[in-house]
Write a protein that holds these residues in place. Structure first.
Motif, PDB file in Angstrom:
ATOM      1  N   ALA A 173       0.831  -1.206   0.000  1.00 19.41           N
ATOM      2  CA  ALA A 173       0.000   0.000   0.000  1.00 19.41           C
ATOM      3  C   ALA A 173       0.866   1.257   0.000  1.00 19.41           C
ATOM      4  O   ALA A 173       0.444   2.312  -0.476  1.00 19.41           O
ATOM      5  N   ALA A 174       2.083   1.119   0.476  1.00 16.86           N
ATOM      6  CA  ALA A 174       2.988   2.280   0.528  1.00 16.86           C
ATOM      7  C   ALA A 174       3.690   2.516  -0.798  1.00 16.86           C
ATOM      8  O   ALA A 174       4.383   3.511  -0.957  1.00 16.86           O
ATOM      9  N   GLY A 175       3.496   1.606  -1.730  1.00 18.36           N
ATOM     10  CA  GLY A 175       4.150   1.753  -3.023  1.00 18.36           C
ATOM     11  C   GLY A 175       5.073   0.596  -3.316  1.00 18.36           C
ATOM     12  O   GLY A 175       5.015  -0.431  -2.658  1.00 18.36           O
ATOM     13  N   THR A 176       5.897   0.752  -4.321  1.00 21.89           N
ATOM     14  CA  THR A 176       6.826  -0.310  -4.716  1.00 21.89           C
ATOM     15  C   THR A 176       8.204  -0.011  -4.135  1.00 21.89           C
ATOM     16  O   THR A 176       8.735   1.086  -4.295  1.00 21.89           O
ATOM     17  N   GLN A 177       8.759  -0.994  -3.451  1.00 20.71           N
ATOM     18  CA  GLN A 177      10.085  -0.839  -2.862  1.00 20.71           C
ATOM     19  C   GLN A 177      11.061  -1.747  -3.587  1.00 20.71           C
ATOM     20  O   GLN A 177      10.752  -2.908  -3.852  1.00 20.71           O
ATOM     21  N   ALA A 178      12.215  -1.208  -3.902  1.00 22.67           N
ATOM     22  CA  ALA A 178      13.223  -1.950  -4.634  1.00 22.67           C
ATOM     23  C   ALA A 178      14.403  -2.293  -3.730  1.00 22.67           C
ATOM     24  O   ALA A 178      14.797  -1.503  -2.876  1.00 22.67           O
ATOM     25  N   GLN A 179      14.929  -3.490  -3.953  1.00 22.54           N
ATOM     26  CA  GLN A 179      16.137  -3.921  -3.239  1.00 22.54           C
ATOM     27  C   GLN A 179      17.111  -4.423  -4.282  1.00 22.54           C
ATOM     28  O   GLN A 179      16.702  -5.023  -5.290  1.00 22.54           O
ATOM     29  N   TYR A 180      18.390  -4.229  -4.023  1.00 23.75           N
ATOM     30  CA  TYR A 180      19.430  -4.641  -4.956  1.00 23.75           C
ATOM     31  C   TYR A 180      20.530  -5.376  -4.222  1.00 23.75           C
ATOM     32  O   TYR A 180      20.809  -5.101  -3.052  1.00 23.75           O
ATOM     33  N   SER A 181      21.177  -6.267  -4.946  1.00 22.80           N
ATOM     34  CA  SER A 181      22.383  -6.860  -4.380  1.00 22.80           C
ATOM     35  C   SER A 181      23.485  -5.815  -4.430  1.00 22.80           C
ATOM     36  O   SER A 181      23.474  -4.901  -5.270  1.00 22.80           O
ATOM     37  N   ASP A 182      24.447  -5.959  -3.543  1.00 20.47           N
ATOM     38  CA  ASP A 182      25.536  -4.978  -3.489  1.00 20.47           C
ATOM     39  C   ASP A 182      26.314  -4.925  -4.798  1.00 20.47           C
ATOM     40  O   ASP A 182      26.835  -3.883  -5.187  1.00 20.47           O
ATOM     41  N   SER A 183      26.379  -6.049  -5.487  1.00 22.66           N
ATOM     42  CA  SER A 183      27.193  -6.114  -6.699  1.00 22.66           C
ATOM     43  C   SER A 183      26.597  -5.307  -7.860  1.00 22.66           C
ATOM     44  O   SER A 183      27.311  -4.991  -8.816  1.00 22.66           O
ATOM     45  N   VAL A 184      25.307  -4.985  -7.792  1.00 22.92           N
ATOM     46  CA  VAL A 184      24.683  -4.256  -8.901  1.00 22.92           C
ATOM     47  C   VAL A 184      24.145  -2.893  -8.487  1.00 22.92           C
ATOM     48  O   VAL A 184      23.702  -2.115  -9.339  1.00 22.92           O
ATOM     49  N   LYS A 185      24.215  -2.602  -7.206  1.00 30.09           N
ATOM     50  CA  LYS A 185      23.658  -1.345  -6.702  1.00 30.09           C
ATOM     51  C   LYS A 185      24.340  -0.161  -7.398  1.00 30.09           C
ATOM     52  O   LYS A 185      25.567  -0.107  -7.508  1.00 30.09           O
ATOM     53  N   GLY A 186      23.542   0.768  -7.865  1.00 31.70           N
ATOM     54  CA  GLY A 186      24.071   1.928  -8.578  1.00 31.70           C
ATOM     55  C   GLY A 186      24.225   1.715 -10.067  1.00 31.70           C
ATOM     56  O   GLY A 186      24.443   2.685 -10.814  1.00 31.70           O
ATOM     57  N   ARG A 187      24.141   0.475 -10.519  1.00 35.37           N
ATOM     58  CA  ARG A 187      24.293   0.187 -11.959  1.00 35.37           C
ATOM     59  C   ARG A 187      23.004  -0.347 -12.562  1.00 35.37           C
ATOM     60  O   ARG A 187      22.727  -0.132 -13.743  1.00 35.37           O
ATOM     61  N   PHE A 188      22.225  -1.075 -11.778  1.00 36.04           N
ATOM     62  CA  PHE A 188      20.985  -1.680 -12.267  1.00 36.04           C
ATOM     63  C   PHE A 188      19.801  -0.961 -11.636  1.00 36.04           C
ATOM     64  O   PHE A 188      19.857  -0.512 -10.480  1.00 36.04           O
ATOM     65  N   THR A 189      18.714  -0.871 -12.398  1.00 33.40           N
ATOM     66  CA  THR A 189      17.475  -0.276 -11.899  1.00 33.40           C
ATOM     67  C   THR A 189      16.313  -1.203 -12.240  1.00 33.40           C
ATOM     68  O   THR A 189      16.139  -1.581 -13.409  1.00 33.40           O
ATOM     69  N   VAL A 190      15.546  -1.543 -11.225  1.00 29.94           N
ATOM     70  CA  VAL A 190      14.384  -2.405 -11.444  1.00 29.94           C
ATOM     71  C   VAL A 190      13.129  -1.542 -11.419  1.00 29.94           C
ATOM     72  O   VAL A 190      12.989  -0.642 -10.585  1.00 29.94           O
ATOM     73  N   THR A 191      12.252  -1.804 -12.368  1.00 30.72           N
ATOM     74  CA  THR A 191      11.016  -1.036 -12.493  1.00 30.72           C
ATOM     75  C   THR A 191       9.858  -1.999 -12.676  1.00 30.72           C
ATOM     76  O   THR A 191       9.940  -2.930 -13.489  1.00 30.72           O
ATOM     77  N   ARG A 192       8.802  -1.745 -11.939  1.00 30.04           N
ATOM     78  CA  ARG A 192       7.634  -2.602 -12.080  1.00 30.04           C
ATOM     79  C   ARG A 192       6.445  -1.786 -12.577  1.00 30.04           C
ATOM     80  O   ARG A 192       6.154  -0.717 -12.057  1.00 30.04           O
ATOM     81  N   ASP A 193       5.793  -2.309 -13.592  1.00 31.82           N
ATOM     82  CA  ASP A 193       4.569  -1.710 -14.113  1.00 31.82           C
ATOM     83  C   ASP A 193       3.406  -2.537 -13.580  1.00 31.82           C
ATOM     84  O   ASP A 193       3.176  -3.652 -14.045  1.00 31.82           O
ATOM     85  N   ILE A 194       2.701  -1.996 -12.595  1.00 35.05           N
ATOM     86  CA  ILE A 194       1.660  -2.793 -11.955  1.00 35.05           C
ATOM     87  C   ILE A 194       0.441  -2.964 -12.844  1.00 35.05           C
ATOM     88  O   ILE A 194      -0.339  -3.889 -12.657  1.00 35.05           O
ATOM     89  N   PHE A 195       0.287  -2.099 -13.830  1.00 34.03           N
ATOM     90  CA  PHE A 195      -0.873  -2.218 -14.719  1.00 34.03           C
ATOM     91  C   PHE A 195      -0.635  -3.258 -15.797  1.00 34.03           C
ATOM     92  O   PHE A 195      -1.564  -3.926 -16.246  1.00 34.03           O
ATOM     93  N   LYS A 196       0.609  -3.398 -16.224  1.00 31.52           N
ATOM     94  CA  LYS A 196       0.925  -4.374 -17.263  1.00 31.52           C
ATOM     95  C   LYS A 196       1.507  -5.655 -16.685  1.00 31.52           C
ATOM     96  O   LYS A 196       1.796  -6.592 -17.427  1.00 31.52           O
ATOM     97  N   SER A 197       1.686  -5.705 -15.371  1.00 25.61           N
ATOM     98  CA  SER A 197       2.267  -6.894 -14.720  1.00 25.61           C
ATOM     99  C   SER A 197       3.616  -7.246 -15.331  1.00 25.61           C
ATOM    100  O   SER A 197       3.864  -8.408 -15.669  1.00 25.61           O
ATOM    101  N   THR A 198       4.450  -6.250 -15.513  1.00 27.13           N
ATOM    102  CA  THR A 198       5.784  -6.483 -16.049  1.00 27.13           C
ATOM    103  C   THR A 198       6.841  -5.974 -15.074  1.00 27.13           C
ATOM    104  O   THR A 198       6.585  -5.098 -14.254  1.00 27.13           O
TER     105      THR A 198
END
Length: 127
Positions: free
Chosen positions: A55-80
């Motif tokens: 309910a608070a929104g989408t929270q992202a977590q990353y492994s240390d090895s990719v933090k700052g280089r990878f970005t995860v995005t979720r489209d809740i309407f398209k389920s992608t």
């Protein structure tokens, strides 16, 4: 049945960028989380990035090895679930898998929860 299909893998030079996408199809009414894992030859599967929706929104977590280089995005309407990868390194070479937790309803019965994995898409970082 819920299915996950990953697309976007391929060959990229070190320092380059690549986008992965994962689409969830099938019968479900709520997605608990979606995540990217990867597995290099001879290595264990490891979590890369995870997107948890509440309910608070989408929270992202990353492994240390990719933090700052990878970005995860979720489209809740398209389920992608997308993974934008930048500044790729040879050690990022692996098969990338999408996974997620899904709730679905059954007539007259309690909702069920299932975790699903995609078949993976290969990413190779090299010249």
């Amino acid at each position: 049945q819920v299915q996950l299909v990953e697309t976007g893998g391929g060959l990229v030079q070190p320092g380059g960028a690549l986008d992965l996408s994962c689409a969830a199809t099938g019968y479900f009414h709520t997605i608990s989380y979606m995540a990217w894992y990867r597995q290099a030859p001879g290595s264990a599967r490891e979590m890369v990035a995870r997107a948890t929706h509440s309910a608070a929104g989408t929270q992202a977590q990353y492994s240390d090895s990719v933090k700052g280089r990878f970005t995860v995005t979720r489209d809740i309407f398209k389920s992608t679930l997308s993974l934008q990868m930048t500044n790729l390194k040879p050690e990022d070479t692996a098969t990338y898998f999408c996974t997620g937790g899904f709730y679905y309803s059954r007539p007259g019965l309690q909702d069920r929860y299932v975790e699903v994995w995609g078949r993976g898409t290969p990413v190779t970082v090299g010249s």
